[in-house]
Design an enzyme around this catalytic site. Structure first.
Site, short mmCIF file in Angstrom:
data_model
loop_
_atom_site.label_atom_id
_atom_site.label_comp_id
_atom_site.label_asym_id
_atom_site.label_seq_id
_atom_site.Cartn_x
_atom_site.Cartn_y
_atom_site.Cartn_z
N ASN A 76 -9.51 38.37 66.00
CA ASN A 76 -10.52 37.68 65.20
C ASN A 76 -10.09 36.21 65.16
OD1 ASN A 76 -12.22 36.64 63.30
ND2 ASN A 76 -11.89 38.26 61.79
N ARG A 106 -13.88 39.93 67.82
CA ARG A 106 -14.95 39.77 66.85
C ARG A 106 -15.72 38.50 67.22
NH1 ARG A 106 -15.05 37.02 61.08
NH2 ARG A 106 -17.08 37.77 60.45
N HIS A 132 -22.00 40.53 58.77
CA HIS A 132 -21.19 41.66 58.27
C HIS A 132 -21.62 42.98 58.93
CE1 HIS A 132 -20.59 39.37 54.20
NE2 HIS A 132 -19.56 39.16 54.99
N HIS A 190 -21.60 44.96 50.88
CA HIS A 190 -20.34 44.34 51.28
C HIS A 190 -20.10 43.16 50.34
CE1 HIS A 190 -17.33 42.89 54.36
NE2 HIS A 190 -17.54 41.80 53.64
N ARG A 204 -20.99 30.40 47.81
CA ARG A 204 -22.35 30.21 48.36
C ARG A 204 -23.39 30.69 47.36
NH1 ARG A 204 -21.26 33.44 53.79
NH2 ARG A 204 -19.03 33.15 53.47
N ASP A 224 -12.78 33.27 42.86
CA ASP A 224 -12.10 34.56 42.97
C ASP A 224 -12.57 35.46 41.83
OD1 ASP A 224 -10.23 36.71 42.72
OD2 ASP A 224 -8.87 35.57 44.01
N MET A 225 -13.17 36.60 42.20
CA MET A 225 -13.75 37.48 41.18
C MET A 225 -12.72 37.94 40.15
SD MET A 225 -16.36 38.82 39.88
CE MET A 225 -17.83 38.97 40.89
N GLY A 258 -16.14 44.92 46.07
CA GLY A 258 -16.75 46.26 46.03
C GLY A 258 -15.71 47.37 45.97
N GLU A 313 -13.14 46.42 59.56
CA GLU A 313 -13.91 45.85 60.66
C GLU A 313 -13.14 45.89 61.98
OE1 GLU A 313 -14.67 42.83 57.66
OE2 GLU A 313 -16.46 42.28 58.79
P1 ADP Z 1 -13.39 38.34 52.99
O1 ADP Z 1 -14.85 38.32 52.74
O2 ADP Z 1 -12.78 37.00 53.15
O3 ADP Z 1 -12.93 39.37 54.01
P2 ADP Z 1 -12.40 40.20 51.01
O4 ADP Z 1 -13.32 41.29 51.41
O5 ADP Z 1 -10.94 40.41 51.19
O6 ADP Z 1 -12.79 38.81 51.63
O7 ADP Z 1 -12.68 39.89 49.48
C1 ADP Z 1 -11.98 38.87 48.83
C2 ADP Z 1 -12.40 38.82 47.38
O8 ADP Z 1 -12.19 40.10 46.76
C3 ADP Z 1 -11.53 37.86 46.58
O9 ADP Z 1 -12.10 36.59 46.55
C4 ADP Z 1 -11.54 38.46 45.20
O10 ADP Z 1 -12.54 37.82 44.45
C5 ADP Z 1 -11.98 39.89 45.39
N1 ADP Z 1 -11.01 40.85 44.85
C6 ADP Z 1 -9.87 41.30 45.42
N2 ADP Z 1 -9.24 42.17 44.60
C7 ADP Z 1 -10.01 42.27 43.49
C8 ADP Z 1 -9.92 42.99 42.26
N3 ADP Z 1 -8.90 43.81 42.01
N4 ADP Z 1 -10.90 42.83 41.36
C9 ADP Z 1 -11.93 42.01 41.60
N5 ADP Z 1 -12.07 41.32 42.72
C10 ADP Z 1 -11.13 41.43 43.65
#
Ligand code: ADP
Length: 373
Positions: free
Chosen positions: A7, A70, A159, A187, A220, A257-258, A307, A356
């Site tokens: 990737n 990818r 995705h 996703h 976004r 960051d969630m 998710g 992926e």
């Molecule tokens: P990408 O889209 O870059 O592949 P990921 O699928 O790894 O990213 O998702 C990254 C996001 O997942 C991080 O920004 C974070 O907000 C969220 N994340 C990771 N762990 C947790 C968690 N335990 N609770 C809530 N959100 C999480």
């Protein structure tokens, strides 16, 4: 079969090595082309090679059976993975205007690998391919058709490899063939998209001409009134940067960051609370829209960083959807189980870890096995 999955991004190269679908090596080389970092993709790939060799995962790149790449944008031309040849590289170059940030790096990865191991078959697997099954009414925008013809403006969706993978995994969990199932897959990572899957095929998805449309994301905005960018443009705002990098959760509460958003919301921060409401309300809207399109939904699937890891987001995303047969079992959800729906709920709700690269390895293998027949 030994398949190396690459990737290649503009400043990083992620690699994973699979032997018969089992991961035997993995890593990432970062800071490509940056001061003090790695010179170029060639150097990055050599570093990856050295690491794999010193870990004992690989004798040399010549012992690889295939490389799967990818590739973000396959336009309308690529509806499935394709073997890399001169024609494919030319086609990817023609698609650069549709994915100026991603495709050039993907092409660079392919060209570099071809130089290092010219005899090893290489396969391109496209993020857009799974969505090429969308009917015209899902992928055309209501603007004059000539713009589709002239500039290829339409919904492509992204995705796709992830949506395809989790959809097949959910079908396995249900013990039924994907072709017999309707699903909504979510996703939710840094980028986020929803997909309506009918009989195992994508029939609609929330990302569009670019990965900016649809759900609220880390930085976004997702769906907004299309007049807003025009209005802001007249005010002299850098709209491209604003909507892609300074919006979404970050724009609403200062954090993309969630985990941080959830923590702040829990501590009572109003901005974080409203950001979370906006984020999950958009998801509910898409679930409702796709339920209406599909008529019958067998499964709802959560995947990617948010998710997979956030029971709170999953709960808020399903709140009030009992009328659609979507009912989360709170204790299963909090316990991190794979199936998190209530027994009585018509729609099975699953949490599936996406992979992926494994899906790219599988598709690469499948293409080469077919080619040998
Ligand atoms: P990408 O889209 O870059 O592949 P990921 O699928 O790894 O990213 O998702 C990254 C996001 O997942 C991080 O920004 C974070 O907000 C969220 N994340 C990771 N762990 C947790 C968690 N335990 N609770 C809530 N959100 C999480």
């Amino acid at each position: 079969m030994r398949v190396l999955v690459l990737n290649a991004g503009s400043s990083s190269l992620k690699y994973r090595l699979f032997d018969c679908e089992k991961e035997i090596g993995a890593g990432v080389v970062e800071r490509i082309g940056e001061p003090g970092g790695v010179k170029d993709h060639m150097e990055a790939l050599k570093i990856a090679q050295e690491r794999l060799e010193s870990d004992g995962a690989l004798d040399s790149f010549d012992s690889l059976d295939a490389v799967g790449h990818r590739v973000v944008h396959g336009g309308e031309r690529f509806t499935r993975p394709a073997l890399v040849d001169e024609g494919l590289i030319e086609a990817l170059e023609e698609l650069v205007p549709l994915a100026p940030l991603h495709n050039p790096a993907n092409i660079e990865g392919i060209l570099t690998m071809r130089k290092i191991a010219p005899k090893t078959p290489q396969v391109a697997v496209f993020d857009t391919a799974f969505h090429q099954s969308m009917p015209k009414e899902a992928c055309l925008y209501a603007i004059p058709l000539e713009f589709y013809e002239r500039y290829a403006i339409r919904r492509y969706g992204f995705h796709g490899t992830s949506h395809a993978y989790v959809c097949k995994e959910a079908a396995k969990l249900l013990g039924r063939p994907p072709a017999s199932l309707n699903m909504i897959t979510l996703h939710l990572g840094n980028g986020a998209s929803a997909c309506a899957v009918e009989g195992g095929r994508s029939v609609d998805t929330s990302m569009g001409f670019t990965p900016l449309e649809g759900l609220v994301m880390g930085t976004r905005c997702g769906d907004i009134d299309p007049q807003i960018p025009l209005f802001l443009n007249e005010k002299g705002v850098d709209v491209q940067e604003l909507l892609n990098r300074r919006s979404g959760l970050k724009g609403l509460c200062g954090h993309n960051d969630m985990r941080e958003v959830l923590k702040l919301a829990d501590e009572g921060c109003d901005d974080a609370k409203i950001a979370l409401e906006i984020y999950t309300r958009r998801i509910r809207k898409y679930i409702g829209a796709y339920a209406a399109l599909l008529g019958r939904v067998d499964a709802l699937v959560f995947t990617a960083g948010i998710g997979e890891n956030s029971p709170e987001v999953r709960e808020l995303s399903c709140r009030g959807l009992e009328g659609f047969g979507i009912e989360i079992d709170r204790s299963k959800n909090r316990a991190g189980e794979t199936e998190i729906s209530k027994e009585a709920g018509r729609v099975k709700i699953f949490v599936v870890k996406t992979d992926e690269e494994l899906e790219i390895a599988r598709q690469t293998e499948a293409l080469l096995s077919d080619a040998r027949l």
